[in-house]
Scaffold this active site. Structure first.
Site, PDB file in Angstrom:
ATOM      1  N   ARG A  68       6.712  -2.299  -9.403  1.00 44.25           N
ATOM      2  CA  ARG A  68       6.623  -1.891 -10.928  1.00 44.25           C
ATOM      3  C   ARG A  68       5.172  -1.621 -11.203  1.00 44.25           C
ATOM      4  O   ARG A  68       4.894  -0.896 -11.917  1.00 44.25           O
ATOM      5  CB  ARG A  68       6.921  -3.217 -11.692  1.00 44.25           C
ATOM      6  CG  ARG A  68       8.633  -3.417 -11.804  1.00 44.25           C
ATOM      7  CD  ARG A  68       8.947  -5.243 -11.913  1.00 44.25           C
ATOM      8  NE  ARG A  68       8.584  -5.448 -10.541  1.00 44.25           N
ATOM      9  CZ  ARG A  68       9.831  -5.375  -9.541  1.00 44.25           C
ATOM     10  NH1 ARG A  68      11.078  -5.306 -10.024  1.00 44.25           N
ATOM     11  NH2 ARG A  68       9.581  -6.040  -8.266  1.00 44.25           N
ATOM     12  N   THR A  69       4.300  -2.574 -10.511  1.00 46.96           N
ATOM     13  CA  THR A  69       2.818  -2.506 -11.268  1.00 46.96           C
ATOM     14  C   THR A  69       2.198  -1.051 -10.787  1.00 46.96           C
ATOM     15  O   THR A  69       1.703  -0.351 -11.710  1.00 46.96           O
ATOM     16  CB  THR A  69       2.075  -3.541 -10.702  1.00 46.96           C
ATOM     17  OG1 THR A  69       2.660  -4.960 -11.165  1.00 46.96           O
ATOM     18  CG2 THR A  69       0.797  -3.657 -11.577  1.00 46.96           C
ATOM     19  N   LYS A  96      -8.879  -0.738  10.158  1.00 46.76           N
ATOM     20  CA  LYS A  96      -9.449  -0.541  11.526  1.00 46.76           C
ATOM     21  C   LYS A  96     -10.869  -1.586  11.264  1.00 46.76           C
ATOM     22  O   LYS A  96     -11.950  -1.291  12.051  1.00 46.76           O
ATOM     23  CB  LYS A  96     -10.167   0.907  11.340  1.00 46.76           C
ATOM     24  CG  LYS A  96      -9.188   1.950  11.455  1.00 46.76           C
ATOM     25  CD  LYS A  96      -9.764   3.328  11.370  1.00 46.76           C
ATOM     26  CE  LYS A  96      -8.840   4.409  10.794  1.00 46.76           C
ATOM     27  NZ  LYS A  96      -9.506   5.334  10.262  1.00 46.76           N
ATOM     28  N   HIS A 146      -2.640 -11.813 -13.764  1.00 44.64           N
ATOM     29  CA  HIS A 146      -1.772 -10.579 -13.830  1.00 44.64           C
ATOM     30  C   HIS A 146      -1.811  -9.980 -15.053  1.00 44.64           C
ATOM     31  O   HIS A 146      -1.000 -10.051 -15.962  1.00 44.64           O
ATOM     32  CB  HIS A 146      -0.524 -10.616 -13.200  1.00 44.64           C
ATOM     33  CG  HIS A 146       0.330  -9.323 -12.751  1.00 44.64           C
ATOM     34  ND1 HIS A 146      -0.244  -8.283 -13.131  1.00 44.64           N
ATOM     35  CD2 HIS A 146       1.297  -9.233 -11.845  1.00 44.64           C
ATOM     36  CE1 HIS A 146       0.547  -6.995 -12.639  1.00 44.64           C
ATOM     37  NE2 HIS A 146       1.648  -7.960 -11.961  1.00 44.64           N
TER      38      HIS A 146
HETATM   39  N1   CP Z   1       5.859  -7.859 -11.699  1.00 48.01           N
HETATM   40  C1   CP Z   1       5.117  -7.372 -10.533  1.00 48.01           C
HETATM   41  O1   CP Z   1       3.976  -7.368 -10.449  1.00 48.01           O
HETATM   42  O2   CP Z   1       6.171  -6.606 -10.137  1.00 48.01           O
HETATM   43  P1   CP Z   1       5.553  -5.820  -8.663  1.00 48.01           P
HETATM   44  O3   CP Z   1       5.192  -6.861  -7.655  1.00 48.01           O
HETATM   45  O4   CP Z   1       6.728  -4.801  -8.345  1.00 48.01           O
HETATM   46  O5   CP Z   1       4.568  -4.796  -9.116  1.00 48.01           O
END
Ligand code: CP
Length: 316
Positions: A68-69, A96, A146
């Site tokens: 998603r992100t 590496k 986040h």
């Molecule tokens: N909600 C979220 O961060 O999903 P992803 O890990 O798929 O980005």
């Protein structure tokens, strides 16, 4: 701006980087959400492109998996006509032995305008700001924050409820390892919601009360009369020692079922940042029910990320 709408808040947005919701005032959160709301209609057009960030270069630097992100940051950038480039740890020279600082310095030497980074170590985005000239956006760092997820969660709730203040927002699950929970607790509390958390004692960190959350002693206390019920995935990848007996036992004691949702308000929203472990923290019939706004969260992720790209480029 060429989105077809103008900003109305009069707020001066002064952040070059987006490292965490902890750095954003209520006024700035509101400004980001209003900006995102005004950008949302672009994704509904037949031609989903505006020239707002034409000539800008955006690098997606992801050291952890993401669906998603990463995709929504890339879609957001492309809808605003920026040039985007993706780097994954598995296909970069990190394999590496190159250090993150050397990687960052070399990327910076190519003059990107924005670097979006996801990393398993808390604090990595903040560290990056000391080595690059670009704006840095945190796409999830360890168990810290986040911020774009917290913002899209607030946008989704405000869209459905018309407000954030005075709502009971309940978060259930692995709070200890969840950067989403930390951003949501800070953000929703700052915007006037009351945040209640519940989960196994081993997955509830000490000090949550200092962030403004109420730690509940039972699932019933957490969910009763809630306006929002958000469940979180058990983050196996962040647990070196097992902190749970079994997933089956977890599902029985903490999983959100129809019976659990009956304790909440009739119009309560079901949310999950994804990815969902169906049948563990959230039962499939609840995830797919009419109360679920999980796919609205994904839709709003694009609008929030368009707003962040626009605002860090100095467009207030
Ligand atoms: N909600 C979220 O961060 O999903 P992803 O890990 O798929 O980005």
């Amino acid at each position: 701006m060429n989105s077809g709408k103008t900003m109305t808040t009069g707020c001066h947005f002064s952040h070059k980087h987006i490292l965490g919701i902890e750095h954003l005032s209520a006024e700035h959160i509101d400004h980001i959400l209003q900006t995102a709301e005004s950008f949302k209609e672009i994704s509904g057009r037949s031609i989903k492109k505006v020239p707002t960030l034409r000539g800008r270069t955006i690098v997606n630097l992801f050291f952890e998996p993401s669906t998603r992100t990463r995709l929504s940051f890339e879609i957001a950038a492309k809808r605003m006509s920026a040039d985007t480039f993706n780097i994954s740890a598995s296909t970069s020279s990190a394999t590496k032995g190159e250090t993150l600082i050397d990687t960052a310095r070399n990327i910076s030497a190519m003059h990107p305008d924005i670097i979006i980074i996801r990393h398993s170590c808390s604090g990595t985005p903040e560290m990056l700001t000391r080595y690059v000239r670009a704006s840095v956006i945190n796409a999830g760092d360890g168990t810290h924050e986040h911020p774009s997820q917290g913002l899209l969660d607030m946008m989704t709730v405000r869209e459905h409820k018309g407000r954030l203040d005075g709502l009971k927002v309940t978060i259930i699950g692995d709070i200890l390892h969840s950067r989403v929970a930390h951003s949501d607790i800070i953000g929703f509390t700052r915007m006037g919601s009351r945040v209640f958390v519940y989960g196994p004692a081993t997955l509830i960190p000490v000090g949550l009360e200092k962030l403004g959350a109420v730690v509940c002693g039972s699932l019933e206390e957490a969910v009763r009369d809630a306006d929002v019920v958000m469940t979180l995935r058990i983050q196996k990848e962040r647990q070196s020692d097992p902190l749970l007996p079994t997933f089956r036992e977890y599902a029985q004691n903490y999983g959100v079922t129809r019976e659990v949702m009956a304790l909440a308000r009739n119009d309560a929203l079901v949310m999950h940042p994804g990815p969902i472990n169906r049948g563990v923290e959230l039962m499939p019939d609840v995830a797919d029910s009419s109360q679920s706004v999980i796919l609205d969260q994904a839709t709003n992720g694009v609008a929030v990320r368009m707003a962040l790209l626009y605002l860090v480029m100095g467009n207030t």
